[in-house]
Design a protein around this motif. Structure first.
Motif, PDB file in Angstrom:
ATOM      1  N   GLY A 353       0.774  -1.231   0.000  1.00  0.00           N
ATOM      2  CA  GLY A 353       0.000   0.000   0.000  1.00  0.00           C
ATOM      3  C   GLY A 353       0.804   1.279   0.000  1.00  0.00           C
ATOM      4  O   GLY A 353       0.236   2.369  -0.067  1.00  0.00           O
ATOM      5  N   LEU A 354       2.137   1.168   0.083  1.00  0.00           N
ATOM      6  CA  LEU A 354       2.983   2.365   0.089  1.00  0.00           C
ATOM      7  C   LEU A 354       3.849   2.394  -1.160  1.00  0.00           C
ATOM      8  O   LEU A 354       4.233   1.355  -1.705  1.00  0.00           O
ATOM      9  N   ARG A 355       4.184   3.608  -1.610  1.00  0.00           N
ATOM     10  CA  ARG A 355       4.855   3.792  -2.892  1.00  0.00           C
ATOM     11  C   ARG A 355       6.321   4.177  -2.747  1.00  0.00           C
ATOM     12  O   ARG A 355       6.720   4.827  -1.784  1.00  0.00           O
ATOM     13  N   GLY A 356       7.074   3.777  -3.768  1.00  0.00           N
ATOM     14  CA  GLY A 356       8.474   4.165  -3.921  1.00  0.00           C
ATOM     15  C   GLY A 356       8.763   4.323  -5.399  1.00  0.00           C
ATOM     16  O   GLY A 356       7.848   4.325  -6.223  1.00  0.00           O
ATOM     17  N   ALA A 357      10.041   4.432  -5.777  1.00  0.00           N
ATOM     18  CA  ALA A 357      10.384   4.649  -7.181  1.00  0.00           C
ATOM     19  C   ALA A 357      11.574   3.787  -7.583  1.00  0.00           C
ATOM     20  O   ALA A 357      12.525   3.604  -6.804  1.00  0.00           O
ATOM     21  N   VAL A 358      11.508   3.274  -8.833  1.00  0.00           N
ATOM     22  CA  VAL A 358      12.564   2.436  -9.389  1.00  0.00           C
ATOM     23  C   VAL A 358      13.149   3.133 -10.605  1.00  0.00           C
ATOM     24  O   VAL A 358      12.412   3.637 -11.466  1.00  0.00           O
ATOM     25  N   ASN A 359      14.486   3.190 -10.672  1.00  0.00           N
ATOM     26  CA  ASN A 359      15.166   3.663 -11.872  1.00  0.00           C
ATOM     27  C   ASN A 359      15.238   2.500 -12.861  1.00  0.00           C
ATOM     28  O   ASN A 359      15.818   1.458 -12.568  1.00  0.00           O
ATOM     29  N   ILE A 360      14.654   2.681 -14.030  1.00  0.00           N
ATOM     30  CA  ILE A 360      14.531   1.566 -14.971  1.00  0.00           C
ATOM     31  C   ILE A 360      15.887   1.188 -15.563  1.00  0.00           C
ATOM     32  O   ILE A 360      16.146   0.004 -15.832  1.00  0.00           O
ATOM     33  N   ASP A 361      16.767   2.165 -15.754  1.00  0.00           N
ATOM     34  CA  ASP A 361      18.088   1.845 -16.304  1.00  0.00           C
ATOM     35  C   ASP A 361      18.858   0.889 -15.400  1.00  0.00           C
ATOM     36  O   ASP A 361      19.426  -0.103 -15.858  1.00  0.00           O
ATOM     37  N   SER A 362      18.881   1.207 -14.103  1.00  0.00           N
ATOM     38  CA  SER A 362      19.644   0.386 -13.162  1.00  0.00           C
ATOM     39  C   SER A 362      18.812  -0.752 -12.592  1.00  0.00           C
ATOM     40  O   SER A 362      19.359  -1.737 -12.097  1.00  0.00           O
ATOM     41  N   GLY A 363      17.474  -0.602 -12.637  1.00  0.00           N
ATOM     42  CA  GLY A 363      16.602  -1.600 -12.030  1.00  0.00           C
ATOM     43  C   GLY A 363      16.560  -1.525 -10.527  1.00  0.00           C
ATOM     44  O   GLY A 363      15.982  -2.392  -9.877  1.00  0.00           O
ATOM     45  N   LYS A 364      17.139  -0.465  -9.951  1.00  0.00           N
ATOM     46  CA  LYS A 364      17.237  -0.351  -8.496  1.00  0.00           C
ATOM     47  C   LYS A 364      16.124   0.525  -7.933  1.00  0.00           C
ATOM     48  O   LYS A 364      15.668   1.475  -8.568  1.00  0.00           O
ATOM     49  N   LEU A 365      15.735   0.205  -6.706  1.00  0.00           N
ATOM     50  CA  LEU A 365      14.777   1.020  -5.968  1.00  0.00           C
ATOM     51  C   LEU A 365      15.528   2.248  -5.450  1.00  0.00           C
ATOM     52  O   LEU A 365      16.368   2.139  -4.570  1.00  0.00           O
ATOM     53  N   ILE A 366      15.227   3.431  -5.986  1.00  0.00           N
ATOM     54  CA  ILE A 366      15.979   4.643  -5.596  1.00  0.00           C
ATOM     55  C   ILE A 366      15.242   5.459  -4.548  1.00  0.00           C
ATOM     56  O   ILE A 366      15.853   6.292  -3.864  1.00  0.00           O
ATOM     57  N   ILE A 367      13.932   5.254  -4.400  1.00  0.00           N
ATOM     58  CA  ILE A 367      13.165   5.911  -3.340  1.00  0.00           C
ATOM     59  C   ILE A 367      12.408   4.818  -2.600  1.00  0.00           C
ATOM     60  O   ILE A 367      11.667   4.038  -3.224  1.00  0.00           O
ATOM     61  N   PRO A 368      12.588   4.706  -1.292  1.00  0.00           N
ATOM     62  CA  PRO A 368      11.999   3.586  -0.546  1.00  0.00           C
ATOM     63  C   PRO A 368      10.470   3.606  -0.589  1.00  0.00           C
ATOM     64  O   PRO A 368       9.848   4.661  -0.713  1.00  0.00           O
ATOM     65  N   THR A 369       9.870   2.439  -0.491  1.00  0.00           N
ATOM     66  CA  THR A 369       8.416   2.315  -0.530  1.00  0.00           C
ATOM     67  C   THR A 369       7.840   2.620   0.851  1.00  0.00           C
ATOM     68  O   THR A 369       7.430   1.715   1.597  1.00  0.00           O
ATOM     69  N   LYS A 370       7.782   3.906   1.165  1.00  0.00           N
ATOM     70  CA  LYS A 370       7.248   4.335   2.465  1.00  0.00           C
ATOM     71  C   LYS A 370       6.318   5.538   2.326  1.00  0.00           C
ATOM     72  O   LYS A 370       5.961   6.169   3.320  1.00  0.00           O
ATOM     73  N   TYR A 371       5.920   5.840   1.102  1.00  0.00           N
ATOM     74  CA  TYR A 371       5.143   7.058   0.856  1.00  0.00           C
ATOM     75  C   TYR A 371       3.723   6.743   0.404  1.00  0.00           C
ATOM     76  O   TYR A 371       3.459   5.733  -0.253  1.00  0.00           O
ATOM     77  N   ASN A 372       2.828   7.660   0.756  1.00  0.00           N
ATOM     78  CA  ASN A 372       1.432   7.515   0.366  1.00  0.00           C
ATOM     79  C   ASN A 372       1.235   7.821  -1.118  1.00  0.00           C
ATOM     80  O   ASN A 372       0.385   7.223  -1.775  1.00  0.00           O
ATOM     81  N   TYR A 373       2.040   8.748  -1.645  1.00  0.00           N
ATOM     82  CA  TYR A 373       1.889   9.166  -3.031  1.00  0.00           C
ATOM     83  C   TYR A 373       3.207   9.719  -3.543  1.00  0.00           C
ATOM     84  O   TYR A 373       3.941  10.384  -2.809  1.00  0.00           O
ATOM     85  N   LEU A 374       3.522   9.440  -4.807  1.00  0.00           N
ATOM     86  CA  LEU A 374       4.718   9.979  -5.460  1.00  0.00           C
ATOM     87  C   LEU A 374       4.312  10.730  -6.720  1.00  0.00           C
ATOM     88  O   LEU A 374       3.560  10.205  -7.543  1.00  0.00           O
ATOM     89  N   ASP A 375       4.795  11.944  -6.856  1.00  0.00           N
ATOM     90  CA  ASP A 375       4.509  12.777  -8.019  1.00  0.00           C
ATOM     91  C   ASP A 375       5.824  13.108  -8.714  1.00  0.00           C
ATOM     92  O   ASP A 375       6.658  13.819  -8.159  1.00  0.00           O
ATOM     93  N   VAL A 376       6.006  12.556  -9.933  1.00  0.00           N
ATOM     94  CA  VAL A 376       7.226  12.815 -10.701  1.00  0.00           C
ATOM     95  C   VAL A 376       7.006  14.100 -11.488  1.00  0.00           C
ATOM     96  O   VAL A 376       6.351  14.108 -12.535  1.00  0.00           O
ATOM     97  N   ASN A 377       7.524  15.214 -10.970  1.00  0.00           N
ATOM     98  CA  ASN A 377       7.371  16.512 -11.607  1.00  0.00           C
ATOM     99  C   ASN A 377       8.420  16.703 -12.692  1.00  0.00           C
ATOM    100  O   ASN A 377       9.290  15.859 -12.911  1.00  0.00           O
ATOM    101  N   SER A 378       8.347  17.851 -13.363  1.00  0.00           N
ATOM    102  CA  SER A 378       9.292  18.127 -14.449  1.00  0.00           C
ATOM    103  C   SER A 378      10.707  18.350 -13.942  1.00  0.00           C
ATOM    104  O   SER A 378      11.673  18.199 -14.691  1.00  0.00           O
ATOM    105  N   ASN A 379      10.879  18.697 -12.643  1.00  0.00           N
ATOM    106  CA  ASN A 379      12.216  18.980 -12.116  1.00  0.00           C
ATOM    107  C   ASN A 379      12.595  18.167 -10.882  1.00  0.00           C
ATOM    108  O   ASN A 379      13.771  18.149 -10.509  1.00  0.00           O
ATOM    109  N   TYR A 380      11.629  17.514 -10.263  1.00  0.00           N
ATOM    110  CA  TYR A 380      11.919  16.791  -9.013  1.00  0.00           C
ATOM    111  C   TYR A 380      10.812  15.781  -8.758  1.00  0.00           C
ATOM    112  O   TYR A 380       9.806  15.733  -9.475  1.00  0.00           O
TER     113      TYR A 380
END
Length: 506
Positions: A353-380
């Motif tokens: 039920g919690l979100r994180g982020a994976v870099n597809i090039d490396s296949g690694k989890l770069i942001i831990p899955t501890k967030y309610n929502y992740l918004d990938v903005n144009s700069n951050y």
């Protein structure tokens, strides 16, 4: 003493009936209302009463006004000549024209009049929608829909639960089912379908009955004859049409020619260009309609189309993210879900039920899955904590820039700059990089300026937003800014900002 105001109006009857004169008792009004409907007498009366309030306008020709000491409405022309005395509960400019006006005598009871006050459609209906292409009124009464023409004639003999105008046809709904009528009211398609959609460019109707789609003409005949069991569109312009024959599915063009063999178990209606998710022998794969072969062999329990040429393949307990453009695969088995939209080469994933982020090039989890929502903005990347009150800010590499952020605001509508409030202090970020640390009590920005005024511990400083350098260091002396003239006053001297430098004005 009260008197009855009587209006004589010419009422147009239903199609086929002769016109007849109808006398309508409008309402009781106070003694001061002039009984005569001759325009000369009416104008003479209103010339001596200049307190009428104009409340609206129709087609830049008619004025809606409220009468003296009254809550009722009437009509004037632009010269101020009274056309219709204030006897109406409301006059609605929306849906009215200079020749046909929506008016009501009581709440919820509308009709249509002309500029002389003649009744075109009686005051029996709840609302009117005017179709100016066909000069038709759609209206409702007691839960039923009706159609009237420009002259107040009923267009259909029957009323229906819903009526909509589809080019030269009427789509009607009755008892939960849809049908099509001609402009003359003739039934073209019986009222028995679960849904009907009309496509003007082909003059086709897409019908649905008991979950089965078909494409037919207005005469009820199938576009493709009896060639297929079911037919349904895959895109608005019918470039691709999904068909069923003998329990098998395939894709044809609008002429009925095969684009794929009609030999598959199923075809997913979501597609990307020339790539279709297709099921064969109980398994899903990705089919290229140009080369007429599978790009990804049908060996998966499920294939899900994401964005930007990404697909998620699932087989038993294994999940694989595939980039078909670069022929790259990443194991996504550890994650419960993947967001459909992939941006900046980053996939948002979910675990418990919690979100994180994976870099597809490396296949690694770069942001831990501890967030309610992740918004990938144009700069951050903005990561909202479970309580939704605070957020952490990351760059695209997954490096934290700020933590416990309570407020983010763009600088002068320049979305490359963001004012950040964290733990009660403010800072400034540019394109995902910190240029002013979050250690200030206040940051004030100025329109089209390359600097901000910061305050801390009752001291002020002028800071460049180009590189975060101090143009004026923290000082107890006041700093005055005239942004329009690009003048900064400090210690009894005036300065301008040139090439990221403070230059004294002599």
């Amino acid at each position: 003493m009260k008197r009855i105001l009587v209006v004589t109006a010419l009422f147009s009857g239903i199609i086929g009936f002769s016109q007849e004169e109808e006398v309508v008792e409008i309402m009781e009004v106070e003694e001061t209302v002039i009984e005569s409907t001759e325009s000369g007498n009416v104008n003479q009366y209103y010339q001596n009463n200049s307190t009428d309030i104009v409340t609206g306008e129709i087609d830049k020709t008619l004025l809606i006004f409220k009468g003296k000491n009254s809550s009722l409405y009437g009509l004037k022309d632009k010269s101020g000549k009274v056309l219709v005395k204030p006897i109406f509960n409301s006059i609605n400019s929306y849906g009215s024209t200079k020749d046909r006006i929506r008016a009501s005598l009581s709440y919820g009871k509308e009709g249509i009049i002309d500029p002389k006050g003649n009744i075109i459609i009686p005051f029996e209906y709840s609302s009117f929608y005017y179709n100016n292409t066909h000069n038709i009124y759609t209206t409702n009464k007691d839960g039923k829909s009706y159609l009237f023409d420009y002259y107040g004639n009923k267009l259909l003999k029957e009323s229906y639960d819903e009526i909509s105008i589809e080019d030269n046809y009427f789509k009607v709904k009755e008892n939960g089912f849809y049908g099509i009528l001609s402009a003359d009211g003739e039934e073209l398609l019986p009222i028995k379908y679960d849904q009907i959609n009309y496509y003007q460019q082909e003059n086709w109707f897409l019908i649905t009955k008991n979950g089965v789609d078909n494409i037919i003409y207005s005469n009820g005949k199938n576009v493709f004859g009896n060639k297929f069991t079911s037919v349904s569109k895959l895109d608005y312009y019918f470039k691709f049409i999904l068909v069923e024959k003998n329990g098998k599915f395939g894709i044809v063009d609008k002429t009925g020619n095969d684009i794929t063999p009609i030999s598959f178990d199923a075809v997913d209606k979501n597609y990307n260009g020339n790539f279709f998710i297709i099921k064969q022998n109980g398994k899903w794969g990705l089919y290229n309609i140009v080369f007429k072969k599978f790009l990804i062999e049908p060996s998966y329990d499920n294939v899900k189309m994401l964005s930007n040429n990404y697909y998620l393949l699932q087989s038993q307990n294994k999940k694989t993210l595939v980039d078909i453009l670069h022929n790259k695969k990443v194991d996504f088995t550890p994650y419960d879900e993947v967001n459909n939209y992939i941006s900046k080469n980053i996939a948002v994933v979910k675990v418990d039920g919690l979100r994180g982020a994976v870099n597809i090039d490396s296949g690694k989890l770069i942001i831990p899955t501890k967030y309610n929502y992740l918004d990938v903005n144009s700069n951050y990347i903005k990561a909202s904590l479970p309580d939704n009150r605070l957020s952490d800010i990351y760059n695209y590499d997954g490096d934290p820039i700020y933590t416990d952020v309570s407020f983010i605001k763009s600088l002068n509508n320049n979305y490359n700059y963001s004012k950040i409030t964290s733990k009660g202090k403010m800072g400034l970020m540019y394109k995902g990089k910190e240029i002013i640390p979050t250690e200030y009590d206040q940051i004030k920005d100025f329109d089209k300026s390359v600097f901000v005024l910061v305050k801390k511990d009752n001291k002020s400083a002028l800071v460049s937003i180009v590189d975060g350098s101090f143009l004026i260091p923290l000082s107890a002396d006041p700093i005055m800014v005239d942004a329009e003239k690009n003048i900064v006053s400090y210690k009894k001297k005036n300065y301008s900002i040139r090439l990221n430098k403070l230059v004294e004005i002599k």
